[in-house]
Design a protein around this motif. Structure first.
Motif, PDB file in Angstrom:
ATOM      1  N   LEU A 188       0.844  -1.180   0.000  1.00 52.73           N
ATOM      2  CA  LEU A 188       0.000   0.000   0.000  1.00 52.73           C
ATOM      3  C   LEU A 188       0.879   1.230   0.000  1.00 52.73           C
ATOM      4  O   LEU A 188       2.015   1.208   0.403  1.00 52.73           O
ATOM      5  CB  LEU A 188      -0.966   0.012   1.192  1.00 52.73           C
ATOM      6  N   ARG A 189       0.360   2.316  -0.487  1.00 50.49           N
ATOM      7  CA  ARG A 189       1.079   3.580  -0.435  1.00 50.49           C
ATOM      8  C   ARG A 189       0.125   4.656   0.050  1.00 50.49           C
ATOM      9  O   ARG A 189      -1.069   4.608  -0.181  1.00 50.49           O
ATOM     10  CB  ARG A 189       1.677   3.961  -1.793  1.00 50.49           C
ATOM     11  N   TRP A 190       0.671   5.659   0.727  1.00 49.26           N
ATOM     12  CA  TRP A 190      -0.121   6.715   1.355  1.00 49.26           C
ATOM     13  C   TRP A 190      -0.098   7.946   0.472  1.00 49.26           C
ATOM     14  O   TRP A 190       0.948   8.426   0.088  1.00 49.26           O
ATOM     15  CB  TRP A 190       0.465   7.034   2.721  1.00 49.26           C
ATOM     16  N   LEU A 191      -1.289   8.469   0.156  1.00 45.56           N
ATOM     17  CA  LEU A 191      -1.393   9.666  -0.661  1.00 45.56           C
ATOM     18  C   LEU A 191      -2.264  10.679   0.049  1.00 45.56           C
ATOM     19  O   LEU A 191      -3.122  10.322   0.856  1.00 45.56           O
ATOM     20  CB  LEU A 191      -2.018   9.342  -2.029  1.00 45.56           C
ATOM     21  N   MET A 192      -2.071  11.935  -0.272  1.00 44.00           N
ATOM     22  CA  MET A 192      -2.914  13.001   0.254  1.00 44.00           C
ATOM     23  C   MET A 192      -3.619  13.669  -0.904  1.00 44.00           C
ATOM     24  O   MET A 192      -3.019  13.891  -1.957  1.00 44.00           O
ATOM     25  CB  MET A 192      -2.067  14.054   0.975  1.00 44.00           C
ATOM     26  N   GLY A 193      -4.893  14.002  -0.708  1.00 45.73           N
ATOM     27  CA  GLY A 193      -5.592  14.820  -1.698  1.00 45.73           C
ATOM     28  C   GLY A 193      -6.142  14.036  -2.855  1.00 45.73           C
ATOM     29  O   GLY A 193      -6.691  12.973  -2.693  1.00 45.73           O
ATOM     30  N   GLU A 228     -27.421  17.924  -4.944  1.00 48.26           N
ATOM     31  CA  GLU A 228     -26.289  18.843  -5.002  1.00 48.26           C
ATOM     32  C   GLU A 228     -24.984  18.082  -4.813  1.00 48.26           C
ATOM     33  O   GLU A 228     -24.848  17.272  -3.889  1.00 48.26           O
ATOM     34  CB  GLU A 228     -26.422  19.925  -3.928  1.00 48.26           C
ATOM     35  N   LEU A 229     -24.021  18.342  -5.674  1.00 48.22           N
ATOM     36  CA  LEU A 229     -22.713  17.716  -5.589  1.00 48.22           C
ATOM     37  C   LEU A 229     -21.913  18.344  -4.449  1.00 48.22           C
ATOM     38  O   LEU A 229     -21.693  19.554  -4.427  1.00 48.22           O
ATOM     39  CB  LEU A 229     -21.962  17.888  -6.909  1.00 48.22           C
ATOM     40  N   ILE A 230     -21.450  17.532  -3.478  1.00 47.15           N
ATOM     41  CA  ILE A 230     -20.695  18.057  -2.343  1.00 47.15           C
ATOM     42  C   ILE A 230     -19.301  17.449  -2.235  1.00 47.15           C
ATOM     43  O   ILE A 230     -18.494  17.905  -1.427  1.00 47.15           O
ATOM     44  CB  ILE A 230     -21.445  17.837  -1.014  1.00 47.15           C
ATOM     45  N   GLY A 231     -19.018  16.426  -3.038  1.00 52.45           N
ATOM     46  CA  GLY A 231     -17.695  15.808  -2.969  1.00 52.45           C
ATOM     47  C   GLY A 231     -17.344  15.097  -4.260  1.00 52.45           C
ATOM     48  O   GLY A 231     -18.187  14.449  -4.864  1.00 52.45           O
ATOM     49  N   ASP A 232     -16.090  15.240  -4.685  1.00 51.44           N
ATOM     50  CA  ASP A 232     -15.611  14.613  -5.919  1.00 51.44           C
ATOM     51  C   ASP A 232     -14.300  13.897  -5.602  1.00 51.44           C
ATOM     52  O   ASP A 232     -13.283  14.541  -5.332  1.00 51.44           O
ATOM     53  CB  ASP A 232     -15.386  15.685  -6.989  1.00 51.44           C
ATOM     54  N   LEU A 233     -14.327  12.565  -5.589  1.00 51.88           N
ATOM     55  CA  LEU A 233     -13.167  11.779  -5.190  1.00 51.88           C
ATOM     56  C   LEU A 233     -12.476  11.233  -6.431  1.00 51.88           C
ATOM     57  O   LEU A 233     -12.999  10.340  -7.093  1.00 51.88           O
ATOM     58  CB  LEU A 233     -13.592  10.629  -4.275  1.00 51.88           C
ATOM     59  N   PRO A 291     -15.513  15.042   3.436  1.00 51.20           N
ATOM     60  CA  PRO A 291     -14.587  14.690   4.516  1.00 51.20           C
ATOM     61  C   PRO A 291     -13.395  13.856   4.049  1.00 51.20           C
ATOM     62  O   PRO A 291     -12.400  13.747   4.764  1.00 51.20           O
ATOM     63  CB  PRO A 291     -15.465  13.886   5.477  1.00 51.20           C
ATOM     64  N   TYR A 292     -13.500  13.252   2.839  1.00 51.60           N
ATOM     65  CA  TYR A 292     -12.496  12.274   2.417  1.00 51.60           C
ATOM     66  C   TYR A 292     -11.308  12.971   1.755  1.00 51.60           C
ATOM     67  O   TYR A 292     -11.178  13.019   0.531  1.00 51.60           O
ATOM     68  CB  TYR A 292     -13.129  11.242   1.481  1.00 51.60           C
ATOM     69  N   THR A 293     -10.430  13.496   2.596  1.00 54.72           N
ATOM     70  CA  THR A 293      -9.266  14.244   2.114  1.00 54.72           C
ATOM     71  C   THR A 293      -7.980  13.428   2.169  1.00 54.72           C
ATOM     72  O   THR A 293      -6.923  13.913   1.781  1.00 54.72           O
ATOM     73  CB  THR A 293      -9.086  15.519   2.944  1.00 54.72           C
ATOM     74  N   GLU A 294      -8.045  12.214   2.684  1.00 57.52           N
ATOM     75  CA  GLU A 294      -6.892  11.311   2.686  1.00 57.52           C
ATOM     76  C   GLU A 294      -7.300   9.989   2.075  1.00 57.52           C
ATOM     77  O   GLU A 294      -8.464   9.594   2.141  1.00 57.52           O
ATOM     78  CB  GLU A 294      -6.378  11.076   4.111  1.00 57.52           C
ATOM     79  N   LEU A 295      -6.335   9.297   1.501  1.00 53.85           N
ATOM     80  CA  LEU A 295      -6.655   7.996   0.937  1.00 53.85           C
ATOM     81  C   LEU A 295      -5.485   7.041   1.047  1.00 53.85           C
ATOM     82  O   LEU A 295      -4.325   7.436   1.091  1.00 53.85           O
ATOM     83  CB  LEU A 295      -7.115   8.120  -0.521  1.00 53.85           C
ATOM     84  N   ILE A 336      -9.040   1.517  -3.199  1.00 54.22           N
ATOM     85  CA  ILE A 336      -8.719   2.742  -2.463  1.00 54.22           C
ATOM     86  C   ILE A 336      -9.612   2.845  -1.238  1.00 54.22           C
ATOM     87  O   ILE A 336     -10.829   2.655  -1.313  1.00 54.22           O
ATOM     88  CB  ILE A 336      -8.894   3.995  -3.342  1.00 54.22           C
ATOM     89  N   LEU A 337      -8.963   3.138  -0.082  1.00 51.23           N
ATOM     90  CA  LEU A 337      -9.679   3.477   1.142  1.00 51.23           C
ATOM     91  C   LEU A 337      -9.705   4.998   1.242  1.00 51.23           C
ATOM     92  O   LEU A 337      -8.650   5.635   1.340  1.00 51.23           O
ATOM     93  CB  LEU A 337      -8.971   2.903   2.367  1.00 51.23           C
ATOM     94  N   TRP A 338     -10.883   5.568   1.184  1.00 55.46           N
ATOM     95  CA  TRP A 338     -11.039   7.027   1.306  1.00 55.46           C
ATOM     96  C   TRP A 338     -11.309   7.341   2.775  1.00 55.46           C
ATOM     97  O   TRP A 338     -12.278   6.871   3.365  1.00 55.46           O
ATOM     98  CB  TRP A 338     -12.184   7.506   0.430  1.00 55.46           C
ATOM     99  N   LYS A 339     -10.431   8.174   3.363  1.00 51.22           N
ATOM    100  CA  LYS A 339     -10.462   8.422   4.795  1.00 51.22           C
ATOM    101  C   LYS A 339     -10.904   9.846   5.114  1.00 51.22           C
ATOM    102  O   LYS A 339     -10.612  10.782   4.361  1.00 51.22           O
ATOM    103  CB  LYS A 339      -9.075   8.189   5.395  1.00 51.22           C
ATOM    104  N   ASP A 340     -11.578   9.991   6.264  1.00 52.91           N
ATOM    105  CA  ASP A 340     -11.939  11.293   6.804  1.00 52.91           C
ATOM    106  C   ASP A 340     -10.662  11.944   7.337  1.00 52.91           C
ATOM    107  O   ASP A 340     -10.100  11.498   8.345  1.00 52.91           O
ATOM    108  CB  ASP A 340     -12.977  11.123   7.921  1.00 52.91           C
ATOM    109  N   GLY A 341     -10.187  12.989   6.681  1.00 55.14           N
ATOM    110  CA  GLY A 341      -8.907  13.591   7.017  1.00 55.14           C
ATOM    111  C   GLY A 341      -8.855  14.130   8.435  1.00 55.14           C
ATOM    112  O   GLY A 341      -7.857  13.941   9.144  1.00 55.14           O
TER     113      GLY A 341
END
Length: 438
Positions: A2-7, A375-380, A32-36, A408-413
């Motif tokens: 696994l590798r850690w990414l931001m944004g 309404e669109l509130i998040g774009d991953l 809320p999903y600003t880390e993955l 991908i695990l989308w995480k609450d930053g």
């Protein structure tokens, strides 16, 4: 691995040619999903995800390998090898409530014409069934009866020991079956055909159970039918609600001149009030009581929407063939009608029966003019190819799988940041590097 990414991650292919769909830009305050976490292991398309318990899930796809993962850390728990062809279906098979020992099993079917039962705690193969004459395309677990079903050209019912309880062959249409105890007095079951769902003009692509009394089906040509689950008759049939132009042409003209993917109902989900439909590139909210679409986004993605799910707080998540995952919120918009002018001296001051009637009429008008919007509130954006499906793990985040071979695990930053700070605080306290003063 696994590798850690931001944004944001990588930009999916094909996004350079933008359509008229909504765009959020860089600021996504409600997302809320600003880390993955990117999980690697598969070597082909990852088509299936299944939740095992509150913190574990399994993935499978065209490489024929099954992986078990920890949804909190992204750790690979087990790598299960046993199939020789691609996985065609997967299902969790937890122990029934009556069992004292809690076993977590999963079932996997493959194009190699086998079904394997796996133990999720040990990662071992429990048993394999190899008596199928064709590929098993779906698996369903009836936990209350402690049996599971395999479907393809045949419908088979099995117990936990993998004994074949009953079977029906040559299934070509959408059919409702009833599972009953065998009349011979044995421990077996009988499968009885109840009804063929012949009301659709084309193949049924999606089905969702709303409650014990209602279920809904959607077809390749955009027909949505609401069924009575007690007598299996059609309550409502909305044909091509998503495309008004379809009302002006014949069914034969539709098949010749229209792109079927633009109106095909790929996936359905529901709550007590509404059915949420992934139709072509769009998302539609169909109110079961009003019997009409109350909100929609006709171009929710650049390509076909493959999967949709309802989250808490009136939110939806959708994923698409374009490689994107999007979060939506169903918002109510109240439109107040003009206040009716009362007639007569008494009514002007609020007296008399007529004023009460006018007030009731105004109230009904006000209720009937309530409108909704998506309404669109998040774009991953993290996948580079079609996102096949996803799982929602509440506080642990979202899990997505894709044709790019990645999970991908989308995480609450904010949550992850708090957890890291708490862990650091505890380590400092244990090492006596931090003195608390009161």
């Amino acid at each position: 691995m696994l590798r850690w990414l931001m944004g944001g991650g990588r930009e999916p292919q094909g996004l350079s040619e933008k359509s008229s769909m909504q765009s959020l830009g860089e600021e996504q305050i409600q997302n809320p999903y600003t880390e993955l976490l990117v999980l690697k292991g598969h070597h082909d398309i990852v088509r299936f995800l299944v939740q095992i318990d509150d913190c574990r899930f399994a993935s499978a796809g065209d490489d024929g390998v099954v992986f078990l993962w920890n949804a909190q850390t992204g750790e690979k728990l087990f790598e299960l090898h046993g199939h020789t062809h691609k996985i065609t279906a997967i299902a969790a098979f937890p122990s029934s409530g009556a069992c004292e020992e809690k076993n977590h099993l999963i079932l996997t079917a493959s194009a190699d014409r086998t079904v394997i039962v796996w133990d999720c705690n040990s990662g071992r193969e429990v048993q394999k069934v190899s008596c199928f004459h064709s590929t098993v395309k779906c698996l369903t677990v009836l936990q209350r009866l402690d049996v599971w079903l395999s479907g393809g050209s045949d419908l088979c019912v099995w117990n936990r020991k993998l004994d074949l309880l009953c079977k029906t062959s040559h299934i070509t249409d959408a059919v409702i079956f009833r599972l009953v105890v065998s009349t011979e007095g044995s421990e077996g079951w009988d499968v009885l055909e109840v009804k063929r769902l012949a009301d659709h003009q084309d193949n049924i692509l999606s089905l969702v159970s709303v409650n014990d009394l209602t279920f809904v089906t959607g077809s390749h040509v955009g027909e949505l039918i609401v069924w009575d689950a007690l007598n299996w008759i059609s309550q409502v049939c909305d044909c091509n609600t998503w495309d008004p132009s379809f009302h002006t042409v014949t069914q034969q003209e539709i098949k010749l001149s229209q792109n079927q993917h633009e109106v095909s109902i790929q996936h359905l989900t529901s709550d007590a009030e509404c059915v949420f439909a992934a139709v072509g590139k769009g998302i539609y909210v169909y109110n079961l009581q009003m019997k009409r679409v109350i909100a929609c986004q006709r171009t929710a993605h650049d390509s076909i929407v493959l999967h949709i799910a309802r989250l808490p707080n009136r939110q939806l998540v959708s994923c698409s063939d374009d490689g994107s995952v999007r979060i939506w919120e169903l918002r109510e918009k109240q439109q107040l009608p003009a206040e009716p002018v009362p007639t007569g001296f008494l009514n002007m001051w609020g007296f008399g029966r007529a004023n009460k009637q006018v007030s009731q009429t105004a109230k009904k008008m006000q209720e009937s003019t309530t409108t909704y919007s998506l309404e669109l509130i998040g774009d991953l954006i993290g996948h580079s190819s079609a996102v096949q499906m996803f799982l929602y793990f509440s506080e642990l985040g979202l899990v997505t799988c894709s044709a790019d071979h990645l999970i991908i695990l989308w995480k609450d930053g904010e949550r992850e940041s708090r957890l890291r700070s708490l862990t650091l605080f505890q380590k400092l306290e244990q090492n006596d590097d931090l003195q608390l003063r009161f």
